[in-house]
Motif scaffolding. Structure first.
Motif, short mmCIF file in Angstrom:
data_model
loop_
_atom_site.label_atom_id
_atom_site.label_comp_id
_atom_site.label_asym_id
_atom_site.label_seq_id
_atom_site.Cartn_x
_atom_site.Cartn_y
_atom_site.Cartn_z
N ALA A 88 0.81 -1.22 0.00
CA ALA A 88 0.00 0.00 0.00
C ALA A 88 0.84 1.27 0.00
N GLY A 89 2.02 1.26 0.59
CA GLY A 89 2.84 2.46 0.67
C GLY A 89 3.71 2.70 -0.54
N GLU A 90 3.87 1.70 -1.40
CA GLU A 90 4.75 1.84 -2.54
C GLU A 90 4.08 2.62 -3.67
N ALA A 91 4.90 3.29 -4.43
CA ALA A 91 4.39 4.00 -5.60
C ALA A 91 4.08 2.99 -6.69
N VAL A 92 2.94 3.16 -7.30
CA VAL A 92 2.50 2.23 -8.34
C VAL A 92 2.80 2.84 -9.69
N GLU A 93 3.43 2.05 -10.55
CA GLU A 93 3.68 2.52 -11.91
C GLU A 93 2.42 2.29 -12.72
N ARG A 94 1.85 3.34 -13.20
CA ARG A 94 0.60 3.24 -13.96
C ARG A 94 0.91 3.37 -15.43
N ARG A 95 0.53 2.36 -16.17
CA ARG A 95 0.75 2.42 -17.61
C ARG A 95 -0.52 2.91 -18.28
N GLU A 96 -0.35 3.48 -19.42
CA GLU A 96 -1.49 4.01 -20.16
C GLU A 96 -2.27 2.85 -20.78
N VAL A 97 -3.55 2.83 -20.54
CA VAL A 97 -4.41 1.78 -21.06
C VAL A 97 -5.17 2.33 -22.26
N ALA A 98 -5.15 1.56 -23.30
CA ALA A 98 -5.84 1.99 -24.51
C ALA A 98 -7.30 1.55 -24.43
N ASN A 99 -8.16 2.43 -23.92
CA ASN A 99 -9.58 2.10 -23.81
C ASN A 99 -10.21 1.93 -25.18
N ALA A 100 -9.69 2.61 -26.17
CA ALA A 100 -10.24 2.46 -27.51
C ALA A 100 -10.01 1.05 -28.04
N ALA A 101 -8.85 0.47 -27.73
CA ALA A 101 -8.56 -0.89 -28.19
C ALA A 101 -9.47 -1.90 -27.49
N VAL A 102 -9.70 -1.68 -26.19
CA VAL A 102 -10.60 -2.57 -25.45
C VAL A 102 -12.01 -2.44 -25.99
N ALA A 103 -12.45 -1.23 -26.25
CA ALA A 103 -13.80 -1.01 -26.78
C ALA A 103 -13.94 -1.62 -28.17
N THR A 104 -12.89 -1.52 -28.99
CA THR A 104 -12.94 -2.13 -30.32
C THR A 104 -13.07 -3.63 -30.22
N GLU A 105 -12.33 -4.25 -29.32
CA GLU A 105 -12.44 -5.70 -29.13
C GLU A 105 -13.81 -6.09 -28.59
N LEU A 106 -14.26 -5.33 -27.61
CA LEU A 106 -15.53 -5.67 -26.96
C LEU A 106 -16.71 -5.49 -27.89
N PHE A 107 -16.75 -4.38 -28.61
CA PHE A 107 -17.89 -4.08 -29.46
C PHE A 107 -17.65 -4.40 -30.93
N GLY A 108 -16.49 -4.94 -31.25
CA GLY A 108 -16.20 -5.36 -32.61
C GLY A 108 -16.16 -6.87 -32.71
N THR A 109 -15.16 -7.46 -32.09
CA THR A 109 -14.97 -8.90 -32.18
C THR A 109 -16.02 -9.67 -31.39
N TRP A 110 -16.34 -9.18 -30.20
CA TRP A 110 -17.21 -9.93 -29.29
C TRP A 110 -18.65 -9.47 -29.29
N VAL A 111 -19.06 -8.65 -30.27
CA VAL A 111 -20.43 -8.16 -30.27
C VAL A 111 -21.42 -9.27 -30.62
N TRP A 112 -21.08 -10.19 -31.52
CA TRP A 112 -22.01 -11.25 -31.89
C TRP A 112 -22.22 -12.26 -30.78
N PRO A 113 -21.19 -12.72 -30.08
CA PRO A 113 -21.47 -13.58 -28.92
C PRO A 113 -22.28 -12.86 -27.85
N PHE A 114 -22.05 -11.57 -27.67
CA PHE A 114 -22.81 -10.79 -26.70
C PHE A 114 -24.27 -10.72 -27.11
N GLU A 115 -24.54 -10.49 -28.38
CA GLU A 115 -25.92 -10.44 -28.85
C GLU A 115 -26.58 -11.81 -28.78
N ALA A 116 -25.83 -12.87 -29.07
CA ALA A 116 -26.39 -14.22 -28.96
C ALA A 116 -26.77 -14.52 -27.51
#
Length: 147
Positions: A88-116
């Motif tokens: 808890a006391g250590e500094a955490v290295e935060r990397r930049e997360v590409a939310n656009a890439a996650v959204a593209t995967e979620l709503f692009g590749t996985w949209v049909w299984p989600f709709e099913a």
């Protein structure tokens, strides 16, 4: 009913873990889809089944098993705290997360299984409604309705 409500707590815990990891979009989708839709669907299906409400004395757990379960939970909590509090006391290295890439995967590749899955859940809801309404057959006398 209690299991469905504890599922909400567990899913919110997973969403909190995802927030800590920096995946805000996935945490938001988890809360909206699972907590906001799936759990409501499960609760609606439970209410349609007309299950008896109240304590189930046939499956009651003895007091010593409840104590053992409480001790196991306390031991697990202690182990997690012992592992996480030094970090808890250590500094955490935060990397930049590409939310656009996650959204593209979620709503692009996985949209049909989600709709099913949504169509499958809709079919389950309609089937639960049909089963709860019955076909007009009187089963209270043990007969098929024809006297």
């Amino acid at each position: 009913m209690h299991a469905a409500l504890w599922l909400v707590v567990a899913l919110l815990g997973v969403a909190g873990c995802l927030l800590v990891l920096g995946h805000e979009l996935v945490a938001l989708v988890l809360v909206l889809v699972y907590v906001g839709a799936i759990v409501v669907l499960v609760l609606f299906a439970l209410m349609l089944t007309r299950a008896p409400i109240g304590p189930d004395l046939a499956h009651a757990v003895p007091w010593w098993r409840r104590v053992l379960a409480g001790l196991a939970g306390a031991a697990t909590t202690g182990l997690l705290l012992a592992a996480l509090l030094p970090l808890a006391g250590e500094a955490v290295e935060r990397r930049e997360v590409a939310n656009a890439a996650v959204a593209t995967e979620l709503f692009g590749t996985w949209v049909w299984p989600f709709e099913a899955l949504s169509v499958l859940l809709l079919a389950a809801l309609v089937a639960a409604l049909a089963v709860s309404r019955g076909a007009g057959v009187d089963t209270s006398r043990g007969g098929g309705g024809a006297a």
